[in-house]
Motif scaffolding. Structure first.
Motif, PDB file in Angstrom:
ATOM      1  N   PHE A 111     -26.126 -67.013  82.769  1.00  0.00           N
ATOM      2  CA  PHE A 111     -25.499 -66.626  81.318  1.00  0.00           C
ATOM      3  C   PHE A 111     -26.734 -67.264  80.359  1.00  0.00           C
ATOM      4  CE2 PHE A 111     -20.972 -65.852  81.919  1.00  0.00           C
ATOM      5  CZ  PHE A 111     -21.262 -64.757  82.822  1.00  0.00           C
ATOM      6  N   THR A 112     -27.083 -68.663  80.554  1.00  0.00           N
ATOM      7  CA  THR A 112     -28.048 -69.102  79.723  1.00  0.00           C
ATOM      8  C   THR A 112     -29.359 -68.507  79.738  1.00  0.00           C
ATOM      9  OG1 THR A 112     -27.099 -71.222  80.292  1.00  0.00           O
ATOM     10  CG2 THR A 112     -29.052 -71.210  79.126  1.00  0.00           C
ATOM     11  N   ARG A 113     -29.762 -67.957  81.011  1.00  0.00           N
ATOM     12  CA  ARG A 113     -31.016 -67.441  81.022  1.00  0.00           C
ATOM     13  C   ARG A 113     -30.966 -65.983  80.219  1.00  0.00           C
ATOM     14  NH1 ARG A 113     -33.197 -63.258  83.489  1.00  0.00           N
ATOM     15  NH2 ARG A 113     -31.274 -62.729  84.249  1.00  0.00           N
ATOM     16  N   GLN A 114     -29.971 -65.258  80.476  1.00  0.00           N
ATOM     17  CA  GLN A 114     -29.996 -64.071  79.601  1.00  0.00           C
ATOM     18  C   GLN A 114     -29.833 -64.137  78.259  1.00  0.00           C
ATOM     19  OE1 GLN A 114     -27.413 -60.901  81.582  1.00  0.00           O
ATOM     20  NE2 GLN A 114     -26.650 -62.457  82.898  1.00  0.00           N
ATOM     21  N   LEU A 115     -29.167 -65.210  77.678  1.00  0.00           N
ATOM     22  CA  LEU A 115     -29.053 -65.363  76.422  1.00  0.00           C
ATOM     23  C   LEU A 115     -30.512 -66.099  75.766  1.00  0.00           C
ATOM     24  CD1 LEU A 115     -25.895 -67.388  76.021  1.00  0.00           C
ATOM     25  CD2 LEU A 115     -26.450 -65.104  74.984  1.00  0.00           C
ATOM     26  N   LEU A 116     -31.082 -66.868  76.584  1.00  0.00           N
ATOM     27  CA  LEU A 116     -32.598 -67.115  76.081  1.00  0.00           C
ATOM     28  C   LEU A 116     -33.642 -66.009  76.283  1.00  0.00           C
ATOM     29  CD1 LEU A 116     -32.837 -70.769  77.960  1.00  0.00           C
ATOM     30  CD2 LEU A 116     -32.601 -70.002  75.467  1.00  0.00           C
ATOM     31  N   GLN A 117     -33.571 -65.091  77.182  1.00  0.00           N
ATOM     32  CA  GLN A 117     -34.358 -63.996  77.421  1.00  0.00           C
ATOM     33  C   GLN A 117     -34.199 -63.209  76.140  1.00  0.00           C
ATOM     34  OE1 GLN A 117     -33.358 -60.901  80.355  1.00  0.00           O
ATOM     35  NE2 GLN A 117     -35.305 -61.169  80.956  1.00  0.00           N
ATOM     36  N   ILE A 118     -32.885 -62.894  75.629  1.00  0.00           N
ATOM     37  CA  ILE A 118     -32.541 -62.252  74.441  1.00  0.00           C
ATOM     38  C   ILE A 118     -33.411 -62.793  73.227  1.00  0.00           C
ATOM     39  CG2 ILE A 118     -30.890 -61.453  72.702  1.00  0.00           C
ATOM     40  CD1 ILE A 118     -28.946 -61.374  75.302  1.00  0.00           C
ATOM     41  N   SER A 154     -36.003 -64.679  73.119  1.00  0.00           N
ATOM     42  CA  SER A 154     -37.471 -64.653  73.311  1.00  0.00           C
ATOM     43  C   SER A 154     -37.881 -63.243  73.061  1.00  0.00           C
ATOM     44  CB  SER A 154     -37.919 -64.934  74.588  1.00  0.00           C
ATOM     45  OG  SER A 154     -37.527 -63.995  75.765  1.00  0.00           O
ATOM     46  N   GLN A 155     -36.960 -62.293  73.120  1.00  0.00           N
ATOM     47  CA  GLN A 155     -37.327 -60.637  72.779  1.00  0.00           C
ATOM     48  C   GLN A 155     -37.217 -60.452  71.442  1.00  0.00           C
ATOM     49  OE1 GLN A 155     -35.065 -58.896  75.944  1.00  0.00           O
ATOM     50  NE2 GLN A 155     -36.664 -59.206  77.563  1.00  0.00           N
ATOM     51  N   VAL A 156     -36.345 -60.913  70.689  1.00  0.00           N
ATOM     52  CA  VAL A 156     -35.880 -60.352  69.438  1.00  0.00           C
ATOM     53  C   VAL A 156     -36.894 -61.079  68.424  1.00  0.00           C
ATOM     54  CG1 VAL A 156     -34.236 -60.290  67.509  1.00  0.00           C
ATOM     55  CG2 VAL A 156     -33.497 -60.148  69.858  1.00  0.00           C
ATOM     56  N   GLU A 157     -37.607 -60.256  67.659  1.00  0.00           N
ATOM     57  CA  GLU A 157     -38.559 -60.912  66.764  1.00  0.00           C
ATOM     58  C   GLU A 157     -38.023 -61.114  65.395  1.00  0.00           C
ATOM     59  OE1 GLU A 157     -41.274 -57.982  66.110  1.00  0.00           O
ATOM     60  OE2 GLU A 157     -42.250 -57.880  68.165  1.00  0.00           O
ATOM     61  N   VAL A 190     -34.423 -70.533  84.485  1.00  0.00           N
ATOM     62  CA  VAL A 190     -33.301 -70.153  83.183  1.00  0.00           C
ATOM     63  C   VAL A 190     -34.073 -69.837  81.802  1.00  0.00           C
ATOM     64  CG1 VAL A 190     -31.730 -71.228  81.711  1.00  0.00           C
ATOM     65  CG2 VAL A 190     -31.722 -71.821  84.121  1.00  0.00           C
ATOM     66  N   ASP A 191     -35.387 -70.617  81.892  1.00  0.00           N
ATOM     67  CA  ASP A 191     -35.854 -70.045  80.534  1.00  0.00           C
ATOM     68  C   ASP A 191     -37.626 -69.882  80.422  1.00  0.00           C
ATOM     69  OD1 ASP A 191     -36.687 -70.164  77.650  1.00  0.00           O
ATOM     70  OD2 ASP A 191     -36.268 -72.160  77.431  1.00  0.00           O
ATOM     71  N   PRO A 192     -37.899 -69.065  81.123  1.00  0.00           N
ATOM     72  CA  PRO A 192     -39.357 -68.773  81.735  1.00  0.00           C
ATOM     73  C   PRO A 192     -40.130 -68.720  80.259  1.00  0.00           C
ATOM     74  CG  PRO A 192     -38.014 -66.888  81.985  1.00  0.00           C
ATOM     75  CD  PRO A 192     -36.879 -67.778  81.893  1.00  0.00           C
ATOM     76  N   GLU A 193     -39.516 -68.278  79.242  1.00  0.00           N
ATOM     77  CA  GLU A 193     -40.478 -68.231  78.030  1.00  0.00           C
ATOM     78  C   GLU A 193     -40.379 -69.464  77.066  1.00  0.00           C
ATOM     79  OE1 GLU A 193     -42.050 -65.512  77.310  1.00  0.00           O
ATOM     80  OE2 GLU A 193     -41.234 -64.571  79.090  1.00  0.00           O
ATOM     81  N   ASP A 194     -39.779 -70.588  77.551  1.00  0.00           N
ATOM     82  CA  ASP A 194     -39.651 -71.934  77.078  1.00  0.00           C
ATOM     83  C   ASP A 194     -39.079 -71.820  75.650  1.00  0.00           C
ATOM     84  OD1 ASP A 194     -39.960 -74.552  76.930  1.00  0.00           O
ATOM     85  OD2 ASP A 194     -42.033 -74.315  76.141  1.00  0.00           O
ATOM     86  N   VAL A 195     -38.003 -70.920  75.393  1.00  0.00           N
ATOM     87  CA  VAL A 195     -37.643 -70.955  74.027  1.00  0.00           C
ATOM     88  C   VAL A 195     -36.810 -72.344  73.665  1.00  0.00           C
ATOM     89  CG1 VAL A 195     -35.652 -69.752  72.864  1.00  0.00           C
ATOM     90  CG2 VAL A 195     -36.889 -68.576  74.227  1.00  0.00           C
ATOM     91  N   MET A 196     -36.353 -72.994  74.736  1.00  0.00           N
ATOM     92  CA  MET A 196     -35.531 -74.120  74.562  1.00  0.00           C
ATOM     93  C   MET A 196     -36.637 -75.488  74.262  1.00  0.00           C
ATOM     94  SD  MET A 196     -32.110 -73.853  74.591  1.00  0.00           S
ATOM     95  CE  MET A 196     -31.846 -75.417  75.133  1.00  0.00           C
ATOM     96  N   GLY A 197     -37.702 -75.212  74.517  1.00  0.00           N
ATOM     97  CA  GLY A 197     -38.731 -76.283  74.604  1.00  0.00           C
ATOM     98  C   GLY A 197     -38.658 -77.245  75.792  1.00  0.00           C
TER      99      GLY A 197
END
Length: 590
Positions: A282-289, A291-294, A350-357
């Protein structure tokens, strides 16, 4: 019926976003005046006072009921003009939305068919004619998707099936059976209106939406609303209706900032909860969202800052593997980097786009282990062991400067270990008690009585095993050369006895020796010690293992090169404990 406060939803910030909206609690339209809102609040308070539960009388009943304190707070919110505006835009406009009827039905009865009908038709209208669709419709759809997304994420039954592409492989919904109408045409069986059947099937599939796709659609929808050319006019109309001097032309932009911050905070709260509950998918999907929303990056950074504490705590727990600084071992550091690598691999998934740092936290963890490594005594491990750990640290790091620090230290270690690793076998740790000795001698001048020399020693690092080998080579060379020396002495004495001029021959020999000493002490040594040196060289070549350096290659060592550069002639003392002889000689000279 006695009223009891519910706690089933309380504490879930994302659902309380809707549950505690004052227009839901008071069950009033967003255009309601403050006087009518006051009357609604008093009515609800009266119901609670006589023990009548409001359950079922409020929209979206699956979110649960509310307390008397929450009723009072909701009215207070409506008295504050800016808070009221925020509550209005985050609730449903059932007056200005031309397609509001099925939405109203769903909100009041949770009728799933009404939900599907409204979302399908409104989504189609917006996609086909976004510019002509009213902003009220777009806000309603964005809020509805937000509600469905958070409800689905928190396991509230909505009657919606997931989209097949969003499902795990072993949990996909059954494929829909397509019902085609067949008819005869020119003797052939053909399908009547196949494109219409497929379109209906696609529409049915699109309605089976997961919480993740609903949240994503909501955030994208809000993004479009906030960029809508009518946003300013839409909010100004609300301001005129409220007739409050605290609201002015800057309010639409201020409201944009508040909405973005609220949305990012809600997503961040859910990310925090899923991490706390170890629901990493679930964390992965939330972080993916995310990263995608501008949306504004600063808003995401601020909203996610408290959530990063979870990651930092995990890193801090792994740091315990290093132990106390004074007691840290090479094994501790290896275990620490191995654990950080496992942590990194988990968070990359979980966070391939590194939204969480996570990349920054990983670099900080690498530096912590790196600093611990640089504090260790080099004697704690071999060069190979250190290089393996440094390679792991380098692979872990994201930041180029961190990688450079690790690489530079690796090169430095190689230089340092040249003095700690045996020069000859190049594998074992050197033993400081038995280095190979290079004796350097330099002619510094002469007087009537003597030739003066400067003596300097070089120490080639050598391990205990190579010291034993060289000592044996030295002893065997000496043993083999002794008969040669005795033979030479015998014949030399024989020549002197049989010669008619023994004194002249002996004098010539002494003069030659003196001349050689003046030219080069090392040349003299090589000539006099030739039998021994040749014997030792042959034995050394025979017994030195393949891949290792012969003792004679000490002449090419950095220590020998340094002495020669300073003008010294060098000779090799290869017996194991020649260091003691060198110390004794230095003591005599001093």
């Amino acid at each position: 019926m006695e009223y009891q406060e519910t706690t089933s939803i309380v504490g879930k910030g994302s659902l309380n976003h809707f549950r505690l909206n004052p227009f839901r609690i008071l069950n009033i339209p967003i255009e309601t005046s403050i006087e009518e809102a006051s009357w609604a609040a008093e009515s609800l308070a009266t119901m609670l006072a006589v023990g009548i539960s409001p359950e079922g009388s409020n929209p979206i009943s699956f979110l649960g009921v509310y307390s008397e304190a929450e009723i009072k707070k909701s009215f207070t919110q409506l008295e504050e003009p800016l808070e009221r505006l925020v509550a209005e835009v985050f609730w449903f406009d059932l007056v200005n939305d031309p397609n509001a009827k099925p939405l109203t039905t769903y909100l009041n009865t949770s009728d799933i068919n009404a939900l599907i009908a409204y979302r399908s038709s409104t989504t189609t209208r917006i996609e086909e004619s976004e510019l002509t669709t009213s902003i009220s419709e777009q806000i309603n759809l964005a809020n509805l998707n937000l509600l469905l997304g958070f409800a689905g994420l928190n396991d509230l039954p909505l009657g919606l099936e997931p989209i097949e592409s969003d499902c795990p492989e072993d949990n996909k919904p059954a494929r829909q059976t397509l019902e085609f109408t067949w008819k005869k045409m020119d003797g052939l069986s053909v399908v009547e209106n196949p494109h219409l059947v497929l379109a209906k099937a696609d529409d049915s599939i699109s309605q089976r939406c997961t919480w993740a796709s609903s949240l994503k659609a909501s955030l994208f929808g809000w993004n479009k609303v906030l960029q809508h050319e009518e946003w300013g006019n839409y909010i100004r109309q609300k301001i005129e209706r409220l007739q409050d001097d605290l609201l002015d032309d800057s309010t639409p932009e201020l409201l944009k900032r508040i909405i973005i911050n609220r949305l990012t905070e809600l997503i961040a709260q859910e990310i925090k909860e899923t991490i706390r509950e170890n629901k990493y998918e679930f964390t992965r999907q939330l972080l993916q969202i995310a990263s995608q929303v501008e949306m504004d990056s600063n808003s995401w950074r601020t909203a996610l800052a408290p959530t990063k504490v979870f990651l930092q705590n995990e890193i801090n727990q792994l740091a315990e593997l290093l132990g106390e600084e004074a007691d840290t071992t090479l094994k501790d550091i290896r275990n620490y980097f191995t654990a950080i690598n496992r942590w990194k691999q988990q968070w990359i998934k979980v966070d391939p786009e590194d939204v969480m740092g996570g990349a920054y936290l990983t670099d900080e963890a690498v530096l912590r282990g790196f600093r611990a490594l640089t504090q260790l005594e080099l004697s704690q491990g071999t060069l190979q062991e250190n290089e393996e750990i440094l390679k792991l640290a380098n692979d872990l790091a994201f930041n180029a400067s961190v990688k450079e620090k690790v690489s530079y230290y690796s090169e430095t270690l190689k230089e340092l270990y040249k003095d700690l690793t045996c020069y000859f076998c190049q594998k074992r740790e050197s033993d400081s008690s038995c280095p190979l000795i290079l004796r350097g001698m330099q002619n510094t001048g002469e007087d009537e009585n003597a030739i003066h020399y400067s003596t300097k020693f070089g120490y080639v690092p050598r391990c205990n095993r190579c010291g034993d080998l060289h000592n044996s080579i030295n002893n065997w060379g000496l043993a083999i050369s002794i008969p040669v020396y005795l033979t030479l002495i015998y014949y030399f004495i024989l020549i002197l006895i049989e010669s008619e001029i023994p004194g002249i021959i002996l004098g010539a020999v002494i003069l030659i020796i003196g001349f050689l000493q003046r030219i080069s002490i090392s040349t003299f040594g090589y000539i006099v010690g030739a039998p021994f040196l040749v014997a030792r060289s042959i034995i050394g070549t025979m017994v030195t293992p393949n891949g290792e350096r012969n003792y004679g290659e000490a002449d090419s060592s950095p220590q020998s090169m340094k002495l020669q550069a300073e003008g010294y002639d060098t000779t090799i003392w290869c017996k194991k404990f020649a260091l003691e002889d060198a110390k004794a000689l230095l003591n005599q000279q001093s």
